[in-house]
Design an enzyme around this catalytic site. Structure first.
Site, PDB file in Angstrom:
ATOM      1  N   GLY A  56      -1.947   0.646  23.042  1.00  0.00           N
ATOM      2  CA  GLY A  56      -3.037   1.688  22.543  1.00  0.00           C
ATOM      3  C   GLY A  56      -2.298   3.228  22.835  1.00  0.00           C
ATOM      4  O   GLY A  56      -3.224   4.012  23.011  1.00  0.00           O
ATOM      5  N   TYR A  76       0.871  -1.184  -0.012  1.00  0.00           N
ATOM      6  CA  TYR A  76       0.130  -0.111  -0.139  1.00  0.00           C
ATOM      7  C   TYR A  76       0.997   1.538   0.273  1.00  0.00           C
ATOM      8  O   TYR A  76       0.708   2.201  -1.075  1.00  0.00           O
ATOM      9  CB  TYR A  76      -0.947  -0.044   1.438  1.00  0.00           C
ATOM     10  CG  TYR A  76      -1.976   1.068   1.389  1.00  0.00           C
ATOM     11  CD1 TYR A  76      -3.085   1.058   0.430  1.00  0.00           C
ATOM     12  CD2 TYR A  76      -1.771   2.167   2.200  1.00  0.00           C
ATOM     13  CE1 TYR A  76      -3.809   2.229   0.553  1.00  0.00           C
ATOM     14  CE2 TYR A  76      -2.538   3.131   1.971  1.00  0.00           C
ATOM     15  CZ  TYR A  76      -3.654   3.266   1.262  1.00  0.00           C
ATOM     16  OH  TYR A  76      -4.627   4.265   1.131  1.00  0.00           O
ATOM     17  N   ARG A 130       1.096  10.081  14.245  1.00  0.00           N
ATOM     18  CA  ARG A 130       0.636  10.467  12.887  1.00  0.00           C
ATOM     19  C   ARG A 130      -0.067  11.869  13.153  1.00  0.00           C
ATOM     20  O   ARG A 130      -1.073  11.654  13.683  1.00  0.00           O
ATOM     21  CB  ARG A 130       0.239   9.569  12.215  1.00  0.00           C
ATOM     22  CG  ARG A 130      -0.455  10.189  10.621  1.00  0.00           C
ATOM     23  CD  ARG A 130      -1.037   9.078   9.847  1.00  0.00           C
ATOM     24  NE  ARG A 130      -0.254   7.771   9.378  1.00  0.00           N
ATOM     25  CZ  ARG A 130      -0.905   6.746   9.492  1.00  0.00           C
ATOM     26  NH1 ARG A 130      -2.380   6.621   9.518  1.00  0.00           N
ATOM     27  NH2 ARG A 130      -0.320   5.586   8.972  1.00  0.00           N
TER      28      ARG A 130
HETATM   29  N1  UDP Z   1      -6.469  -0.199  15.833  1.00  0.00           N
HETATM   30  C1  UDP Z   1      -6.544  -0.540  17.244  1.00  0.00           C
HETATM   31  N2  UDP Z   1      -7.589  -1.440  17.101  1.00  0.00           N
HETATM   32  C2  UDP Z   1      -8.686  -1.758  15.959  1.00  0.00           C
HETATM   33  C3  UDP Z   1      -8.110  -1.208  14.902  1.00  0.00           C
HETATM   34  C4  UDP Z   1      -6.922  -0.611  14.642  1.00  0.00           C
HETATM   35  O1  UDP Z   1      -6.062  -0.593  18.172  1.00  0.00           O
HETATM   36  O2  UDP Z   1      -9.641  -2.517  16.227  1.00  0.00           O
HETATM   37  C5  UDP Z   1      -5.017   0.662  15.723  1.00  0.00           C
HETATM   38  C6  UDP Z   1      -4.249   0.397  14.686  1.00  0.00           C
HETATM   39  O3  UDP Z   1      -3.286  -0.431  14.991  1.00  0.00           O
HETATM   40  C7  UDP Z   1      -3.556   1.723  14.342  1.00  0.00           C
HETATM   41  C8  UDP Z   1      -4.796   2.729  14.829  1.00  0.00           C
HETATM   42  O4  UDP Z   1      -5.606   2.209  15.508  1.00  0.00           O
HETATM   43  O5  UDP Z   1      -2.660   1.791  15.177  1.00  0.00           O
HETATM   44  C9  UDP Z   1      -5.358   3.078  13.315  1.00  0.00           C
HETATM   45  O6  UDP Z   1      -5.503   2.067  12.476  1.00  0.00           O
HETATM   46  P1  UDP Z   1      -6.472   2.076  11.048  1.00  0.00           P
HETATM   47  O7  UDP Z   1      -6.449   0.766  10.266  1.00  0.00           O
HETATM   48  O8  UDP Z   1      -7.825   2.802  11.322  1.00  0.00           O
HETATM   49  O9  UDP Z   1      -5.510   3.275  10.164  1.00  0.00           O
HETATM   50  P2  UDP Z   1      -4.030   3.303   9.824  1.00  0.00           P
HETATM   51  O10 UDP Z   1      -3.345   2.498  10.761  1.00  0.00           O
HETATM   52  O11 UDP Z   1      -3.899   2.822   8.689  1.00  0.00           O
HETATM   53  O12 UDP Z   1      -3.778   4.627  10.082  1.00  0.00           O
END
Ligand code: UDP
Length: 214
Positions: free
Chosen positions: A108, A46, A178
């Protein structure tokens, strides 16, 4: 698509991503930051795919003077997300509404900055109306930054859920933090987000309540 835009003289929009910054060492991330991306990890397809797409857009710009518009989209949420798409906002809301455990990946403490969908769309519209010499890349996102624990707590508060928080392994190469630097979007397009996390979550929760009631 780039060839089609060239033939038809169309403006062409690239929905790029904050993932081009990878697991960033510069915080918040300005467009000038080149990113820190693992080229061979599970997210690489990606991340590198989007980076390559940006490259092709700018090659077409250089070679054919194509009218390109490149937006780097940070985490976005809102009504009409798919309940099972696996992203954190939809996961947490659906889990909270069903009274299921809220799944935190890792400890978290990783952060994300969440932009409400209407703000993002307004950014797209403004970008497409910019003169041809404004190509981007331009960050579009909400600088309000939260840990995933904070997000889970807010979702619990707003839904009145009794769901417990559970901890699952952190996905490989999950970025630790981020946050968009949106000075360019603000200065060039007069754009900034207007919907805060609480208000946006309220709209999104209302949507999922209706969806789950069906
Ligand atoms: N995440 C989480 N629980 C979930 C789904 C995602 O703690 O059920 C965390 C994931 O590990 C990441 C953040 O939330 O650190 C954002 O994840 P998402 O897939 O929404 O977006 P991205 O990682 O692409 O920014």
């Amino acid at each position: 698509m780039l060839g089609l835009a060239k033939r038809t003289g169309a403006r062409i929009f690239q929905a790029s991503t904050s993932e081009v910054y990878g697991d960033p060492e510069v915080h918040p991330q300005p467009e000038s930051y080149w990113g820190k991306v693992n080229p061979v990890g599970p997210r690489s397809c990606y991340d590198e795919g989007k980076r390559c797409a940006e490259t092709l857009f700018f090659d077409y710009r250089r070679q054919h003077n194509l009218n390109i518009k490149v937006a780097r989209i940070f985490n976005t949420y809102g009504p009409r997300m798919h309940p099972n798409d696996g992203r954190v906002v939809s996961n947490f809301i659906v889990q909270a509404l069903k009274g299921e455990p809220i799944t935190l990946y890792g400890d978290g403490t990783q952060t994300r900055s969440f932009c409400y969908v209407d703000d993002l769309i307004e950014g797209f519209v403004r970008l497409m109306r910019m003169p041809g010499d404004f190509t981007g890349p331009v960050n579009l996102g909400n600088p309000g930054e939260f840990t995933m624990i904070e997000l889970a707590e807010r979702v619990k508060d707003l839904t009145g859920s009794q769901s417990e928080l559970t901890y699952e392994p952190l996905p490989t190469d999950d970025p630790k933090q981020r946050q968009p630097d949106i000075q360019l979007a603000n200065a060039a397009m007069g754009w900034e987000p207007t919907v805060g996390l609480i208000e946006g979550l309220e709209h999104t929760i209302a949507y999922f309540e209706q969806l789950l009631a069906r």
